[in-house]
Design an enzyme around this catalytic site. Structure first.
Site, PDB file in Angstrom:
ATOM      1  CG  ASP A  51      -1.017  -8.270  -2.616  1.00 57.33           C
ATOM      2  OD1 ASP A  51      -1.016  -9.041  -1.639  1.00 57.33           O
ATOM      3  OD2 ASP A  51      -1.837  -7.348  -2.762  1.00 57.33           O
ATOM      4  CB  SER A  52       2.437  -8.301   1.520  1.00 60.02           C
ATOM      5  OG  SER A  52       1.123  -8.169   1.997  1.00 60.02           O
ATOM      6  CB  SER A  53      -1.437 -11.954  -0.406  1.00 59.27           C
ATOM      7  OG  SER A  53      -2.182 -11.121   0.434  1.00 59.27           O
ATOM      8  CB  THR A  92      -0.931  -0.002   1.235  1.00 63.30           C
ATOM      9  OG1 THR A  92      -1.768  -1.152   1.173  1.00 63.30           O
ATOM     10  CG2 THR A  92      -1.803   1.237   1.263  1.00 63.30           C
ATOM     11  CB  THR A 142       0.682  -4.269   6.583  1.00 64.09           C
ATOM     12  OG1 THR A 142      -0.606  -4.401   5.966  1.00 64.09           O
ATOM     13  CG2 THR A 142       1.149  -2.831   6.497  1.00 64.09           C
ATOM     14  CG  ASP A 143      -2.216  -8.389   4.349  1.00 66.92           C
ATOM     15  OD1 ASP A 143      -2.550  -7.635   5.292  1.00 66.92           O
ATOM     16  OD2 ASP A 143      -2.915  -8.534   3.332  1.00 66.92           O
ATOM     17  CD  GLN A 185      -4.985 -22.195  20.193  1.00 65.13           C
ATOM     18  OE1 GLN A 185      -6.032 -21.576  20.258  1.00 65.13           O
ATOM     19  NE2 GLN A 185      -4.950 -23.528  20.111  1.00 65.13           N
ATOM     20  CB  CYS A 186      -1.865 -16.713  25.012  1.00 64.81           C
ATOM     21  SG  CYS A 186      -3.081 -17.732  25.866  1.00 64.81           S
TER      22      CYS A 186
END
Length: 349
Positions: free
Chosen positions: A61-63, A17, A93-94, A282-283
């Site tokens: 694209d970062s994806s 972006t 950012t992704d 997962q925390c």
């Protein structure tokens, strides 16, 4: 007039972006040419820096970011390493936290700043966060101690007034400007009127040891997230994936998992076959302590090792990195217990 001995920074635009401007005729967002960087960000002219740029063509694209592109970034930095004081990577950012984690391992003995940044709004938009992120990242990349050594010789992410260790960082927000957070390690710098560096938190470089770039990765890794009611056939299918070499196991709390016989058996059989299983919580905040509860002790008996307080991005890329070096499962387990680039904190004994 910029003197030859003034700070020098290489900007590497991968995509994302931050590098978009609005086409005034069509209204569409397009990647702008970084050869015209000073025209689009005139504030940079106030730096007495030598700023050069390299642009991915086409932008990514970062994806679509993947290990081959991480290797490309390392090649660019390695090729230009002696010619610049620091590097700023503009990135979507992704997957920025994955790239930052990977580069922290691939750039061994790094003694210069590599700062990843981006924005939530395109740099061509009036209210963009991109300009401040870019300008401050360049200043940090060029910052030196009085003896000429870099203040931040690390791979970092700079976003919305905070400089974070790259392999400690996770994207937490798709809407607000504070898109990244480092839950288990403090910021390396906070930016306000001044840039306040936390010198005791920044890794110390050995400038006399040459930087050693790495390029090899093995992506035969999977993330297995536990949830109440998870079925044996799901776990079994994942652990029997052809070619699988390592698993990031996302457990509950401080590293707890079901005590079902089939679950422990599946993990034991996998580790006996040489699959490396790393336990992370997962925390977002806190550390895996498998010796704390009986459920964790069973994982230890099954051959699962602790990821301590590492992020999922860090553990995944570190496993890919180590697997790419053709280490044995035992050697990989040993290296996962060793901090290579400040990526985890060992529990206090």
């Amino acid at each position: 007039m910029i003197k030859p001995d003034y700070p020098s920074v290489l900007l590497i635009y991968t995509g994302g972006t931050i590098g978009m401007i609005e086409n005034r005729e069509t209204g569409a967002l397009e990647a702008f040419n970084f050869d015209q960087l000073l025209e689009n960000v005139p504030e940079l002219k106030r730096f007495n820096y030598r700023i050069s740029s390299y642009q991915f063509n086409p932008p990514i694209d970062s994806s679509d970011m993947e290990p081959t592109l991480w290797a490309k970034l390392v090649k660019i930095i390695s090729y230009n390493y002696e010619n610049f004081d620091g590097f700023v990577i503009l990135h979507g950012t992704d997957t920025m936290a994955y790239t930052a984690s990977a580069l922290s391992f691939m750039l061994e003995n790094l003694s210069k700043p590599v700062i990843l940044t981006g924005s939530q709004l395109p740099i061509g938009v009036l209210r963009t966060d991109g300009k401040e992120n870019l300008i401050t990242s360049i200043e940090i990349a060029a910052a030196k101690h009085p003896d000429g050594t870099a203040i931040v010789p690390e791979v970092c992410i700079f976003f919305e007034n905070h400089l974070l260790r790259g392999n400690r960082t996770t994207k937490i927000n798709a809407e607000n400007f504070n898109a990244f957070r480092s839950y288990n390690y403090p910021a390396l710098a906070t930016v306000g009127i001044h840039i306040k560096y936390e010198y005791d938190k920044i890794r110390k470089a050995e400038p006399n040891v040459p930087m050693h770039p790495h390029y090899a990765f093995d992506t035969n890794v999977v993330i297995l997230t536990l949830f109440p009611g998870i079925q044996e056939n799901i776990v079994s299918n994942i652990l029997h994936t052809p070619g699988l070499k390592a698993v990031v196991l996302k457990t509950y709390g401080s590293g707890n998992a079901p005590q079902k016989e089939w679950f422990i058996r599946q993990l034991s059989e996998a580790t006996e076959k040489g699959i490396v299983i790393v336990n992370i919580s997962q925390c977002q905040t806190g550390m895996v302590e498998m010796a704390r509860y009986e459920t964790g002790l069973q994982l230890i008996d099954a051959g699962v090792i602790s990821g301590y307080d590492s992020t999922v991005e860090c553990v995944l890329t570190k496993l890919m990195f180590l697997l790419g070096h053709n280490l044995t499962p035992r050697e990989i387990r040993n290296e996962m217990r060793r901090s290579l680039a400040g990526e985890f904190t060992r529990p206090k004994l």
